[in-house]
Design a protein around this motif. Sequence first.
Motif, PDB file in Angstrom:
ATOM      1  N   TYR A   1     -11.848  -7.073  16.820  1.00 57.11           N
ATOM      2  CA  TYR A   1     -12.031  -5.758  17.217  1.00 57.11           C
ATOM      3  C   TYR A   1     -12.296  -4.808  15.973  1.00 57.11           C
ATOM      4  O   TYR A   1     -11.298  -5.352  14.834  1.00 57.11           O
ATOM      5  CB  TYR A   1     -10.982  -5.197  18.087  1.00 57.11           C
ATOM      6  N   SER A   2     -13.190  -4.212  15.563  1.00 56.66           N
ATOM      7  CA  SER A   2     -13.240  -3.147  14.323  1.00 56.66           C
ATOM      8  C   SER A   2     -12.452  -1.843  14.646  1.00 56.66           C
ATOM      9  O   SER A   2     -12.585  -0.951  15.799  1.00 56.66           O
ATOM     10  CB  SER A   2     -14.578  -2.742  14.246  1.00 56.66           C
ATOM     11  N   MET A   3     -11.656  -1.537  13.918  1.00 60.59           N
ATOM     12  CA  MET A   3     -11.082  -0.101  13.969  1.00 60.59           C
ATOM     13  C   MET A   3     -11.998   1.108  13.872  1.00 60.59           C
ATOM     14  O   MET A   3     -11.843   1.894  14.633  1.00 60.59           O
ATOM     15  CB  MET A   3      -9.972  -0.144  12.580  1.00 60.59           C
ATOM     16  N   ILE A   4     -13.241   0.803  13.330  1.00 59.54           N
ATOM     17  CA  ILE A   4     -14.182   1.720  13.514  1.00 59.54           C
ATOM     18  C   ILE A   4     -14.620   2.019  14.915  1.00 59.54           C
ATOM     19  O   ILE A   4     -14.643   3.066  15.305  1.00 59.54           O
ATOM     20  CB  ILE A   4     -15.393   1.645  12.408  1.00 59.54           C
ATOM     21  N   GLU A   5     -14.804   0.885  15.401  1.00 61.36           N
ATOM     22  CA  GLU A   5     -15.304   0.922  16.811  1.00 61.36           C
ATOM     23  C   GLU A   5     -14.304   1.463  17.732  1.00 61.36           C
ATOM     24  O   GLU A   5     -14.886   2.238  18.715  1.00 61.36           O
ATOM     25  CB  GLU A   5     -15.711  -0.433  17.303  1.00 61.36           C
ATOM     26  N   LEU A   6     -13.041   1.156  17.533  1.00 60.98           N
ATOM     27  CA  LEU A   6     -11.924   1.492  18.369  1.00 60.98           C
ATOM     28  C   LEU A   6     -11.763   3.022  18.145  1.00 60.98           C
ATOM     29  O   LEU A   6     -11.578   3.909  19.209  1.00 60.98           O
ATOM     30  CB  LEU A   6     -10.683   0.791  18.135  1.00 60.98           C
ATOM     31  N   THR A   7     -12.205   3.583  17.136  1.00 60.97           N
ATOM     32  CA  THR A   7     -11.871   4.968  16.691  1.00 60.97           C
ATOM     33  C   THR A   7     -13.024   5.811  17.455  1.00 60.97           C
ATOM     34  O   THR A   7     -12.900   6.777  17.984  1.00 60.97           O
ATOM     35  CB  THR A   7     -11.751   5.124  15.356  1.00 60.97           C
ATOM     36  N   ARG A   8     -14.338   5.119  17.508  1.00 58.61           N
ATOM     37  CA  ARG A   8     -15.132   5.891  17.730  1.00 58.61           C
ATOM     38  C   ARG A   8     -15.222   6.216  19.398  1.00 58.61           C
ATOM     39  O   ARG A   8     -15.433   7.292  19.900  1.00 58.61           O
ATOM     40  CB  ARG A   8     -16.594   5.152  17.600  1.00 58.61           C
ATOM     41  N   VAL A   9     -14.712   5.056  19.989  1.00 57.21           N
ATOM     42  CA  VAL A   9     -14.467   5.098  21.367  1.00 57.21           C
ATOM     43  C   VAL A   9     -13.457   6.022  21.975  1.00 57.21           C
ATOM     44  O   VAL A   9     -13.519   6.863  22.662  1.00 57.21           O
ATOM     45  CB  VAL A   9     -14.368   3.682  21.927  1.00 57.21           C
ATOM     46  N   PHE A  10     -12.279   6.180  21.024  1.00 59.50           N
ATOM     47  CA  PHE A  10     -11.189   7.167  21.186  1.00 59.50           C
ATOM     48  C   PHE A  10     -11.762   8.457  21.089  1.00 59.50           C
ATOM     49  O   PHE A  10     -11.539   9.384  21.926  1.00 59.50           O
ATOM     50  CB  PHE A  10     -10.351   6.913  20.057  1.00 59.50           C
ATOM     51  N   PHE A  11     -12.489   8.963  19.905  1.00 63.31           N
ATOM     52  CA  PHE A  11     -12.888  10.282  19.718  1.00 63.31           C
ATOM     53  C   PHE A  11     -14.168  10.661  20.719  1.00 63.31           C
ATOM     54  O   PHE A  11     -13.950  11.839  21.040  1.00 63.31           O
ATOM     55  CB  PHE A  11     -13.302  10.568  18.413  1.00 63.31           C
ATOM     56  N   THR A  12     -15.006   9.729  21.442  1.00 57.81           N
ATOM     57  CA  THR A  12     -15.772   9.796  22.204  1.00 57.81           C
ATOM     58  C   THR A  12     -15.066  10.359  23.415  1.00 57.81           C
ATOM     59  O   THR A  12     -15.711  11.195  24.146  1.00 57.81           O
ATOM     60  CB  THR A  12     -16.643   8.894  22.414  1.00 57.81           C
TER      61      THR A  12
ATOM     62  N   ARG B   1       0.864  -1.161   0.182  1.00 60.41           N
ATOM     63  CA  ARG B   1      -0.019   0.012   0.038  1.00 60.41           C
ATOM     64  C   ARG B   1       0.776   1.365  -0.024  1.00 60.41           C
ATOM     65  O   ARG B   1       0.246   2.408   0.036  1.00 60.41           O
ATOM     66  CB  ARG B   1      -0.800   0.063   1.366  1.00 60.41           C
ATOM     67  N   GLU B   2       2.032   1.159  -0.125  1.00 58.90           N
ATOM     68  CA  GLU B   2       2.968   2.229  -0.087  1.00 58.90           C
ATOM     69  C   GLU B   2       2.552   3.488  -0.905  1.00 58.90           C
ATOM     70  O   GLU B   2       2.535   4.532  -0.561  1.00 58.90           O
ATOM     71  CB  GLU B   2       4.473   1.831  -0.251  1.00 58.90           C
ATOM     72  N   THR B   3       2.658   3.255  -2.350  1.00 60.13           N
ATOM     73  CA  THR B   3       2.259   4.221  -3.162  1.00 60.13           C
ATOM     74  C   THR B   3       0.782   4.849  -2.612  1.00 60.13           C
ATOM     75  O   THR B   3       0.890   6.267  -2.840  1.00 60.13           O
ATOM     76  CB  THR B   3       1.958   3.664  -4.670  1.00 60.13           C
ATOM     77  N   ARG B   4      -0.301   4.156  -2.375  1.00 57.08           N
ATOM     78  CA  ARG B   4      -1.345   4.792  -1.929  1.00 57.08           C
ATOM     79  C   ARG B   4      -1.064   5.700  -0.656  1.00 57.08           C
ATOM     80  O   ARG B   4      -1.660   6.677  -0.620  1.00 57.08           O
ATOM     81  CB  ARG B   4      -2.468   3.758  -1.758  1.00 57.08           C
ATOM     82  N   LEU B   5      -0.221   5.111   0.152  1.00 59.35           N
ATOM     83  CA  LEU B   5       0.073   5.984   1.591  1.00 59.35           C
ATOM     84  C   LEU B   5       0.710   7.318   1.199  1.00 59.35           C
ATOM     85  O   LEU B   5       0.527   8.288   1.394  1.00 59.35           O
ATOM     86  CB  LEU B   5       0.903   5.227   2.500  1.00 59.35           C
ATOM     87  N   HIS B   6       1.731   7.142   0.119  1.00 66.96           N
ATOM     88  CA  HIS B   6       2.787   8.406  -0.335  1.00 66.96           C
ATOM     89  C   HIS B   6       1.530   9.383  -0.704  1.00 66.96           C
ATOM     90  O   HIS B   6       1.864  10.579  -0.485  1.00 66.96           O
ATOM     91  CB  HIS B   6       3.625   8.013  -1.261  1.00 66.96           C
ATOM     92  N   ASN B   7       0.679   8.919  -1.594  1.00 68.62           N
ATOM     93  CA  ASN B   7      -0.197   9.863  -2.164  1.00 68.62           C
ATOM     94  C   ASN B   7      -1.339  10.651  -1.359  1.00 68.62           C
ATOM     95  O   ASN B   7      -1.900  11.619  -1.701  1.00 68.62           O
ATOM     96  CB  ASN B   7      -1.051   9.165  -3.258  1.00 68.62           C
TER      97      ASN B   7
ATOM     98  N   GLN C   1      -3.130   7.495   7.826  1.00 66.17           N
ATOM     99  CA  GLN C   1      -4.224   6.862   6.770  1.00 66.17           C
ATOM    100  C   GLN C   1      -5.038   5.637   7.825  1.00 66.17           C
ATOM    101  O   GLN C   1      -4.532   4.666   8.151  1.00 66.17           O
ATOM    102  CB  GLN C   1      -3.784   6.590   5.475  1.00 66.17           C
ATOM    103  N   PHE C   2      -6.354   5.874   7.735  1.00 67.64           N
ATOM    104  CA  PHE C   2      -7.100   4.996   8.360  1.00 67.64           C
ATOM    105  C   PHE C   2      -7.143   3.702   7.706  1.00 67.64           C
ATOM    106  O   PHE C   2      -7.055   2.544   8.311  1.00 67.64           O
ATOM    107  CB  PHE C   2      -8.700   5.471   8.573  1.00 67.64           C
ATOM    108  N   PHE C   3      -7.164   3.555   6.424  1.00 65.79           N
ATOM    109  CA  PHE C   3      -7.081   2.366   5.669  1.00 65.79           C
ATOM    110  C   PHE C   3      -5.752   1.434   6.384  1.00 65.79           C
ATOM    111  O   PHE C   3      -6.053   0.157   6.209  1.00 65.79           O
ATOM    112  CB  PHE C   3      -7.099   2.327   4.351  1.00 65.79           C
TER     113      PHE C   3
END
Length: 140
Positions: free
Chosen positions: A123-134, A30-36, A102-104
């Motif tokens: 565990y879902s990254m979406i759920e962990l992120t929701r808990v973090f930002f809450t 995924r390096e090219t996508r990350l760089h972009n 990048q989230f992906f």
Amino acid sequence: MEVHKKLYLKEFLKLGKVSVEKYIVAIAERETRLHNCYADNFDKITSPDFVKMVLLDSSFIIVVFLKLSLFHFRSNNDRIFSKPWTVEEVKSDMCLLENHIQFFILDDLLKLAEIRIQGSAGYSMIELTRVFFTGAFGDP
């Protein structure tokens, strides 16, 4: 913070079901996508160093999110979570635009790790992120 990142990378590698090499391959794919995704063109960093940096930063974020969301991931001698002011500093630092990742890639690495506790579905990254930002900003 680099010392903490390395400790959390070790924890992430222990929790995960794959080798460090597989994480490196996943990021390299995924390096090219990350760089972009970044304004900086990273001319001063080699490809292997970029991939290692992404792994170090990503594993740190994932482990912080796991520890914030799920108390059983914490230990009494944790250098960040044993000091409430350090946790707050880390939360604030993670919210800075210049510290984003990048989230992906976070999602890819968490899925690849297949971290499960006592037969859970993982565990879902979406759920962990929701808990973090809450936790960082409170309920909307």
